[in-house]
Enzyme design. Structure first.
Site, mmCIF file in Angstrom:
data_model
loop_
_atom_site.group_PDB
_atom_site.id
_atom_site.type_symbol
_atom_site.label_atom_id
_atom_site.label_comp_id
_atom_site.label_asym_id
_atom_site.label_seq_id
_atom_site.Cartn_x
_atom_site.Cartn_y
_atom_site.Cartn_z
ATOM 1 N N HIS A 306 48.487 28.548 -3.993
ATOM 2 C CA HIS A 306 48.665 27.104 -4.132
ATOM 3 C C HIS A 306 50.119 26.819 -4.459
ATOM 4 C CE1 HIS A 306 48.105 22.978 -5.596
ATOM 5 N NE2 HIS A 306 46.959 22.984 -4.950
ATOM 6 N N ASP A 363 40.317 24.748 -1.939
ATOM 7 C CA ASP A 363 40.056 24.457 -0.529
ATOM 8 C C ASP A 363 39.197 25.535 0.115
ATOM 9 O OD1 ASP A 363 41.707 22.078 -0.409
ATOM 10 O OD2 ASP A 363 43.422 23.416 -0.586
#
Length: 428
Positions: A306, A363
């Site tokens: 991330h 995600d």
């Protein structure tokens, strides 16, 4: 503002003393507003070192893997609250008591319907339009239907607009899906929860009764919670930028949806599923792992690591457990999920992934959950937009509540031609 100051010394002899602002958590911020008076400004592509505002809504510590909403850890909210309770917290700053919570639920339910003429608006889109294209259009079009309370300087109008957006987004999102598959729109069923109502509008038909699966309902509620807000990300910054001009709030949200659509932002879970489909089977994983480790190969593993979190994404910890609950409940056996689970195992144990902190992120797991529930990949970002709407509204409200709004106007480092003479083309 703290007692600290920063001194900037230039080699031409100029010295500037800049004030330093201290937040309740996180880094201090050097106030550089005085630079322009000295014919200077900062160069910060991506604004990764720039605080564009003061906010008390969300705090992120990417190094430690911390995400707080109004001071509460995201894992505790996902475990002990539902989405509307978190929405109340984001919008009003404190948790509701039982009476406030019930009143808030009733208020949201009173606004779940959309104007009947909006259903005709959908028919202007091609059937094969991407749902996010439709969502951008219909969310902005709300301004044409709900213009009775759009004085952004009126506190009561801002509150009503916030509730309308929160209540109507699930209805619009489900309508985007129903239109794409040629099924009739389903009216909200307000006896259901926020997440349950969304699933009902997505999957029910007038032909037969539809019962919401409580495991899937809770999973959807957690997806909403975990995507509700994430500080000054691209889409939130877009909403704030649009709002700084005094723009219509529905247009501001439409701008946020457009920003969210990008594959580097809200489209990441969609890209993750497409990657899993590209891999295809467990026996091909070593090939793609090798490609991911090869700096000269453009292939990248989606759903891992991330930009903000240099540790484990705190949302992913909650989503991982929810993912397993959903897969167990539905008992789905497909190569895609086999690939996903094996990739997760490798990422959590392979020294390369651990060293580079490429942990599975939110995600990765949310894409698997949505796919298992039966939601098409094209709808993933629409659901993200639905969930993030309350965060956008909270920041929009905060801007106006703080007052003294300055229109956003970034500067640039000009690297083009110096001034030159223009010769008419017939004399050149």
């Amino acid at each position: 503002m703290s007692d600290l100051t920063a001194k900037l010394t230039l080699n031409d002899g100029r010295e500037l003393t800049l004030p330093v602002h201290k937040g309740s958590l996180g880094y201090d911020a050097v106030d550089v507003q005085a630079l322009v008076k000295n014919h200077l400004f900062t160069f910060d592509p991506g604004f990764m070192s720039t605080a564009s505002c003061k906010s008390s809504i969300t705090y992120i510590d990417g190094e430690q893997g911390i995400l707080l909403h109004r001071g509460y850890p995201i894992a505790e909210l996902a475990e002990h609250a539902d989405y509307l309770e978190v929405a109340y917290l984001l919008l009003f700053g404190e948790r509701p008591d039982k009476t406030q919570y019930q009143d808030f639920i009733k208020l949201v339910r009173n606004h779940t319907l959309v104007h009947e003429q909006i259903s005709r608006f959908f028919h202007g889109f091609r059937r094969d339009s991407h749902p996010m294209a439709v969502m951008c259009g219909v969310s902005g079009a709300l301004a044409a239907f709900y213009h009775d309370a759009l004085d952004i300087n009126n506190v009561a109008h801002r509150e009503l607009t916030a509730i309308r957006l929160l209540a109507k987004m699930p209805t619009l999102a489900a309508m985007c899906y129903k239109y794409s598959i040629g099924q009739p729109f389903m009216f909200p069923l307000n006896k259901l929860s926020y997440a349950g109502n969304f699933l009902y509008m997505m999957f029910a038909t007038p032909c037969e009764p539809y019962e919401v699966n409580p495991v899937l309902e809770r999973a959807m509620d957690r997806i909403f919670i975990l995507h509700a807000d994430h500080e000054q990300n691209a889409s939130t910054s877009t909403v704030r930028t649009a709002a700084s001009s005094g723009a219509n709030p529905f247009a501001c949200i439409a701008a946020g949806i457009a920003s969210l659509w990008g594959p580097a932002h809200g489209g990441a879970n969609e890209a993750c599923i497409k990657m899993l489909e590209q891999i295809g089977s467990v026996d091909r994983i070593p090939e793609f792992i090798a490609r991911a480790k090869d700096k000269n190969d453009p292939f990248r593993l989606m759903g891992f690591g991330h930009r903000v979190y240099k540790n484990y994404d705190p949302r992913a910890k909650v989503m991982r457990q929810t993912c397993y609950e959903v897969l167990q409940e539905l008992n789905i056996q497909t190569p895609l999920f086999d690939v996903a689970m094996e990739l997760e195992r490798i990422a959590l144990n392979d020294p390369y992934f651990i060293e580079h902190k490429l942990y599975p992120n939110v995600d990765f797991y949310s894409g698997i959950i949505l796919k298992a529930i039966g939601i098409p990949v094209s709808m993933f970002t629409v659901i993200f937009a639905l969930a993030r709407t309350v965060g956008w509204i909270a920041h929009w409200k905060e801007m106006y509540n703080q007052g003294n709004i300055k229109i956003v106007r970034p500067r640039q480092l000009y690297v083009g031609h110096e001034q030159r003479v223009f010769t008419p083309i017939d004399k050149a």
